[in-house]
Design an enzyme around this catalytic site. Structure first.
Site, PDB file in Angstrom:
ATOM      1  N   ARG A 178       0.826  -1.221   0.000  1.00  0.00           N
ATOM      2  CA  ARG A 178       0.000   0.000   0.000  1.00  0.00           C
ATOM      3  C   ARG A 178       0.853   1.261   0.000  1.00  0.00           C
ATOM      4  NH1 ARG A 178      -4.545  -0.434   4.380  1.00  0.00           N
ATOM      5  NH2 ARG A 178      -5.021   1.554   3.417  1.00  0.00           N
ATOM      6  N   GLN A 203      -8.586   3.250  -3.151  1.00  0.00           N
ATOM      7  CA  GLN A 203      -8.224   4.617  -2.762  1.00  0.00           C
ATOM      8  C   GLN A 203      -6.753   4.700  -2.406  1.00  0.00           C
ATOM      9  OE1 GLN A 203      -8.517   2.733  -0.226  1.00  0.00           O
ATOM     10  NE2 GLN A 203      -8.089   3.768   1.699  1.00  0.00           N
ATOM     11  N   SER A 209     -16.164  13.162   7.858  1.00  0.00           N
ATOM     12  CA  SER A 209     -16.284  14.011   6.659  1.00  0.00           C
ATOM     13  C   SER A 209     -17.317  15.118   6.879  1.00  0.00           C
ATOM     14  CB  SER A 209     -16.699  13.173   5.441  1.00  0.00           C
ATOM     15  OG  SER A 209     -15.688  12.262   5.120  1.00  0.00           O
ATOM     16  N   TYR A 223      -9.068  14.601  -5.643  1.00  0.00           N
ATOM     17  CA  TYR A 223      -9.361  15.875  -4.988  1.00  0.00           C
ATOM     18  C   TYR A 223      -8.502  16.035  -3.751  1.00  0.00           C
ATOM     19  CZ  TYR A 223     -12.599  12.808  -2.338  1.00  0.00           C
ATOM     20  OH  TYR A 223     -13.150  11.791  -1.623  1.00  0.00           O
ATOM     21  N   PRO A 224      -8.142  17.299  -3.449  1.00  0.00           N
ATOM     22  CA  PRO A 224      -7.411  17.564  -2.217  1.00  0.00           C
ATOM     23  C   PRO A 224      -8.376  17.862  -1.080  1.00  0.00           C
ATOM     24  CG  PRO A 224      -7.409  19.530  -3.580  1.00  0.00           C
ATOM     25  CD  PRO A 224      -8.258  18.513  -4.294  1.00  0.00           C
ATOM     26  N   MET A 225      -7.945  17.614   0.150  1.00  0.00           N
ATOM     27  CA  MET A 225      -8.825  17.913   1.286  1.00  0.00           C
ATOM     28  C   MET A 225      -8.059  18.280   2.549  1.00  0.00           C
ATOM     29  SD  MET A 225     -10.344  14.261   2.608  1.00  0.00           S
ATOM     30  CE  MET A 225     -11.005  14.982   4.099  1.00  0.00           C
ATOM     31  N   HIS A 279     -15.102   5.685   9.487  1.00  0.00           N
ATOM     32  CA  HIS A 279     -14.710   6.040   8.113  1.00  0.00           C
ATOM     33  C   HIS A 279     -14.237   4.789   7.350  1.00  0.00           C
ATOM     34  CE1 HIS A 279     -12.511   8.135   4.882  1.00  0.00           C
ATOM     35  NE2 HIS A 279     -11.514   7.314   5.145  1.00  0.00           N
TER      36      HIS A 279
HETATM   37  O1  76R Z   1      -6.039   2.263   5.973  1.00  0.00           O
HETATM   38  C1  76R Z   1      -7.098   1.658   6.255  1.00  0.00           C
HETATM   39  O2  76R Z   1      -7.712   0.865   5.531  1.00  0.00           O
HETATM   40  C2  76R Z   1      -7.638   1.933   7.620  1.00  0.00           C
HETATM   41  C3  76R Z   1      -8.793   2.770   7.578  1.00  0.00           C
HETATM   42  C4  76R Z   1      -8.569   4.097   6.846  1.00  0.00           C
HETATM   43  C5  76R Z   1      -7.781   5.182   7.252  1.00  0.00           C
HETATM   44  C6  76R Z   1      -6.882   5.314   8.468  1.00  0.00           C
HETATM   45  C7  76R Z   1      -9.225   4.470   5.612  1.00  0.00           C
HETATM   46  C8  76R Z   1     -10.037   3.642   4.861  1.00  0.00           C
HETATM   47  N1  76R Z   1      -8.896   5.769   5.340  1.00  0.00           N
HETATM   48  C9  76R Z   1      -8.020   6.243   6.285  1.00  0.00           C
HETATM   49  C10 76R Z   1      -7.444   7.504   6.352  1.00  0.00           C
HETATM   50 MN1  76R Z   1      -9.766   6.939   3.907  1.00  0.00          MN
HETATM   51  N2  76R Z   1     -10.610   8.065   2.440  1.00  0.00           N
HETATM   52  C11 76R Z   1     -10.620   9.438   2.414  1.00  0.00           C
HETATM   53  C12 76R Z   1     -11.553   9.877   1.416  1.00  0.00           C
HETATM   54  O3  76R Z   1     -14.479  12.313   0.521  1.00  0.00           O
HETATM   55  C13 76R Z   1     -14.292  12.137   1.754  1.00  0.00           C
HETATM   56  O4  76R Z   1     -15.213  12.341   2.584  1.00  0.00           O
HETATM   57  C14 76R Z   1     -12.943  11.715   2.254  1.00  0.00           C
HETATM   58  C15 76R Z   1     -11.947  11.311   1.172  1.00  0.00           C
HETATM   59  C16 76R Z   1     -12.070   8.742   0.802  1.00  0.00           C
HETATM   60  C17 76R Z   1     -13.068   8.678  -0.330  1.00  0.00           C
HETATM   61  C18 76R Z   1     -11.467   7.604   1.475  1.00  0.00           C
HETATM   62  C19 76R Z   1     -11.739   6.285   1.165  1.00  0.00           C
HETATM   63  N3  76R Z   1      -8.801   8.581   4.614  1.00  0.00           N
HETATM   64  C20 76R Z   1      -7.834   8.582   5.567  1.00  0.00           C
HETATM   65  C21 76R Z   1      -7.313   9.926   5.711  1.00  0.00           C
HETATM   66  C22 76R Z   1      -6.223  10.383   6.663  1.00  0.00           C
HETATM   67  C23 76R Z   1      -6.918  10.903   7.910  1.00  0.00           C
HETATM   68  C24 76R Z   1      -6.022  11.351   9.006  1.00  0.00           C
HETATM   69  O5  76R Z   1      -4.888  10.893   9.130  1.00  0.00           O
HETATM   70  O6  76R Z   1      -6.514  12.190   9.795  1.00  0.00           O
HETATM   71  C25 76R Z   1      -8.019  10.715   4.826  1.00  0.00           C
HETATM   72  C26 76R Z   1      -7.842  12.205   4.569  1.00  0.00           C
HETATM   73  C27 76R Z   1      -8.941   9.866   4.144  1.00  0.00           C
HETATM   74  C28 76R Z   1      -9.857  10.296   3.213  1.00  0.00           C
HETATM   75  N4  76R Z   1     -10.724   5.249   3.187  1.00  0.00           N
HETATM   76  C29 76R Z   1     -10.642   3.980   3.660  1.00  0.00           C
HETATM   77  C30 76R Z   1     -11.398   5.202   1.961  1.00  0.00           C
HETATM   78  C31 76R Z   1     -11.729   3.829   1.684  1.00  0.00           C
HETATM   79  C32 76R Z   1     -12.436   3.341   0.426  1.00  0.00           C
HETATM   80  C33 76R Z   1     -11.255   3.067   2.741  1.00  0.00           C
HETATM   81  C34 76R Z   1     -11.355   1.553   2.932  1.00  0.00           C
HETATM   82  C35 76R Z   1     -10.070   0.955   2.464  1.00  0.00           C
HETATM   83  C36 76R Z   1     -10.052  -0.544   2.487  1.00  0.00           C
HETATM   84  O7  76R Z   1     -10.394  -1.116   3.517  1.00  0.00           O
HETATM   85  O8  76R Z   1      -9.710  -1.109   1.433  1.00  0.00           O
END
Ligand code: 76R
EC number: 1.3.98.5
Length: 247
Positions: free
Chosen positions: A129, A183, A221, A143-145, A170
């Protein structure tokens, strides 16, 4: 001070968005255009060799709408390599007909909200990963966030347990899209104007809308997410390049 989350960091990433100056491109003779296309294809072949050697990865997508015409996303072990490739591309003939539209500099990031019972850098799943070979899906979304830092809604002031609880929720939503959307979250604090880049890959473009929409209702979110411009596109395969650039 609340406890910062530890991040795992992988390949450095450049999202390079360009717009084609079609009016200028049309003034070339077809021989000149073909030469420029061949040089661009050589450049892409070089990237492909690096990818085959697992020393990096890249993706090329056309972008729908007026924000850009295409995106070249490149991942490399160092920031220097990204910079060299960017400069090499800028020196090609084709680049003379491209207008920069947007770019984003970040690094593949896994935030360690989930407890780790071993050295994560020894775990093959985590390594895959951090150093991902990008999927060749039909569609991409970028997209950035940021996470909000305002009044009572300040992500960075929340205790670790609360952030972990929200990130679990999330992740649970995200996991429902396993197999449909891949993602890649890249961190950009200190590198670019937002805190993260979100890059999604899918064969069914509608899954982007469904996933992003569903996440909007999730606390992390809904309360803390702030978003920049969205870019969506279609894969530009090697074979399709001549047609895309033909006049
Ligand atoms: O890594 C992991 O699978 C553990 C769970 C996980 C983390 C820690 C995870 C799962 N994400 C993590 C962190 Mn995510 N993610 C986003 C977006 O549009 C929006 O509202 C948000 C944009 C999407 C679409 C998405 C998808 N994720 C993060 C972080 C860092 C946060 C921090 O450190 O504070 C961000 C900014 C972020 C944003 N996330 C997943 C997904 C998907 C599809 C998963 C499941 C992954 C899987 O299990 O295969």
């Amino acid at each position: 001070m609340s406890e910062p989350v530890k991040t795992l960091d992988g390949w450095y990433t450049l999202h390079d968005f360009r717009t084609v100056d079609w009016a200028a491109w049309k003034t070339l003779s077809s021989d000149e255009r073909n030469e420029a296309i061949a040089e661009f294809q050589n450049f892409l072949n070089k990237l492909k060799q690096t990818e085959e050697a697992k020393q990096g990865s890249h993706a090329l997508y056309t972008i729908v709408g007026q924000k850009a015409d295409f995106l070249l996303m490149i991942l490399r072990p160092t920031m220097e390599e990204l910079n060299e490739l960017e400069t090499e591309f800028n020196k090609t003939k084709f680049a003379e007909f491209l207008i920069p539209s947007y770019s984003y500099v970040s690094v593949v990031e896994l935030s360690n909200y989930l407890p780790a019972d071993q050295d994560p850098y020894q775990n093959p799943e985590i390594l895959a990963r951090l150093y991902p070979i990008l999927p060749k899906t039909k569609h991409i979304c970028f997209y950035p966030m940021n996470k909000r830092r305002q009044g009572n809604d300040n992500w960075y002031m929340l205790p670790m347990e609360e952030r972990s609880r929200m990130m679990r929720s999330h992740g649970m939503i995200g996991r429902q899209y396993a197999g449909k959307v891949k993602q890649i979250v890249t961190g950009s604090v200190g590198f670019d104007d937002w805190e993260w880049g979100v890059t999604l890959f899918a064969d069914d473009v509608l899954q982007f809308k469904k996933l992003v929409y569903e996440m909007r209702f999730d606390e992390v979110s809904a309360r803390y997410g702030e978003f920049g411009s969205f870019f969506v596109g279609n894969i530009l395969t090697e074979e399709a390049i001549p047609k895309f650039l033909s006049i």
